[in-house]
Design an enzyme around this catalytic site. Sequence first.
Site, PDB file in Angstrom:
ATOM      1  N   ARG A   1      18.568 102.713 158.625  1.00  0.00           N
ATOM      2  CA  ARG A   1      18.561 104.140 158.728  1.00  0.00           C
ATOM      3  C   ARG A   1      17.144 105.012 157.941  1.00  0.00           C
ATOM      4  O   ARG A   1      17.225 106.183 157.807  1.00  0.00           O
ATOM      5  CB  ARG A   1      19.635 105.228 158.286  1.00  0.00           C
ATOM      6  CG  ARG A   1      20.940 104.867 158.661  1.00  0.00           C
ATOM      7  CD  ARG A   1      21.324 104.862 160.263  1.00  0.00           C
ATOM      8  NE  ARG A   1      22.490 104.567 160.597  1.00  0.00           N
ATOM      9  CZ  ARG A   1      22.706 103.222 160.901  1.00  0.00           C
ATOM     10  NH1 ARG A   1      21.641 102.402 161.095  1.00  0.00           N
ATOM     11  NH2 ARG A   1      23.775 102.864 161.221  1.00  0.00           N
TER      12      ARG A   1
ATOM     13  N   SER B   1      28.115 110.836 161.722  1.00  0.00           N
ATOM     14  CA  SER B   1      28.315 110.645 160.087  1.00  0.00           C
ATOM     15  C   SER B   1      27.314 111.521 159.341  1.00  0.00           C
ATOM     16  O   SER B   1      26.260 111.305 159.517  1.00  0.00           O
ATOM     17  CB  SER B   1      27.960 109.146 159.679  1.00  0.00           C
ATOM     18  OG  SER B   1      28.813 108.285 160.478  1.00  0.00           O
TER      19      SER B   1
ATOM     20  N   GLU C   1      22.864 111.946 155.941  1.00  0.00           N
ATOM     21  CA  GLU C   1      21.873 111.461 156.998  1.00  0.00           C
ATOM     22  C   GLU C   1      21.091 112.413 157.771  1.00  0.00           C
ATOM     23  O   GLU C   1      20.097 112.388 158.107  1.00  0.00           O
ATOM     24  CB  GLU C   1      22.916 110.944 157.842  1.00  0.00           C
ATOM     25  CG  GLU C   1      23.778 109.528 157.542  1.00  0.00           C
ATOM     26  CD  GLU C   1      23.292 108.373 158.433  1.00  0.00           C
ATOM     27  OE1 GLU C   1      22.242 108.489 159.346  1.00  0.00           O
ATOM     28  OE2 GLU C   1      24.250 107.704 158.740  1.00  0.00           O
TER      29      GLU C   1
END
Length: 302
Positions: free
Chosen positions: A174, A225, A295
């Site tokens: 990520r 998420s 995130e």
Amino acid sequence: MNEIIELIKEREIGKCVENASMKKYTTYKVGGVARCIVYPKDTKKLIELLRLCNNRNVKYKILGNGSNTLFSDKEYDGIIIKLDEFNDIKMINDTTIKVGAGYNLIKLALFATKKSLSGLEFACGIPGSVGGAVYMNAGAYKSDMGYIVKRVKVLTPNYTVINMTNAELNFHYRSSFFQTHPGYICLEATLGLKKGNREEMIAINKDRKERREASQPLDYPSAGSVFRNPEGNFAGKLIEDLGLKGLTRGGAQISTKHANFIINLGNATASDIKELITFAHDTVLENYDIDLKIEQEFVNWD
């Protein structure tokens, strides 16, 4: 701001939407009003727009599909730049696709499936743009953009266009080069895929869609998420084990279906959502001494 908006129109840089509610441009469906959203026609016009902003100290933000951002409820007194016009797609050879940063990622995954090209199955449920996916190194099912990106056409802070290889893009879980180098903009990505069995790929996509529908609160606005999974654990499980499922602040809720999702029940504010994110993060930290990585990107907060 009025001066720069008039210049944008006079120079025909691209479509200009004034006083736009960010509720329409983010998957959380929250956020204040942006003074102006601009869709540059091409790279030349994008550079012209960036020069205008930088020379006049006007803040700006490159925004994809708004699937991983949380804008505050206050006005964004600057320029939101959307690269939707950067949407060309073409086959370079039997297994290589060149695609613009503004192209929809789910649409791209379906395109690959139709061409019997494997490698993008993980993206069939990620509602982002190609540029945003490269920036975040978006992924699922133990795969991500780092596995398939061969090179990226990049606009640098000096307004030069360069090509960067996969190795230079520093893809990790990520994360990518772009997150640590503000001002570099993904314009186009070249993806290396492999020949696959179309029927098998369709079956995989169908199975994963059914699994998402069964386990994720897709009926409500969210940004996917909220936290990255810590090594050897799952953020959703940590939050659920603390009894936080269903916790509500205003119109926002930690989903009863998946604890790593925060949903907009219909009238949430950005502040409602951020309060839940902060509370879940701090509660996990206090109880497990695990500092969950958020995130989503917070935009236009003090």
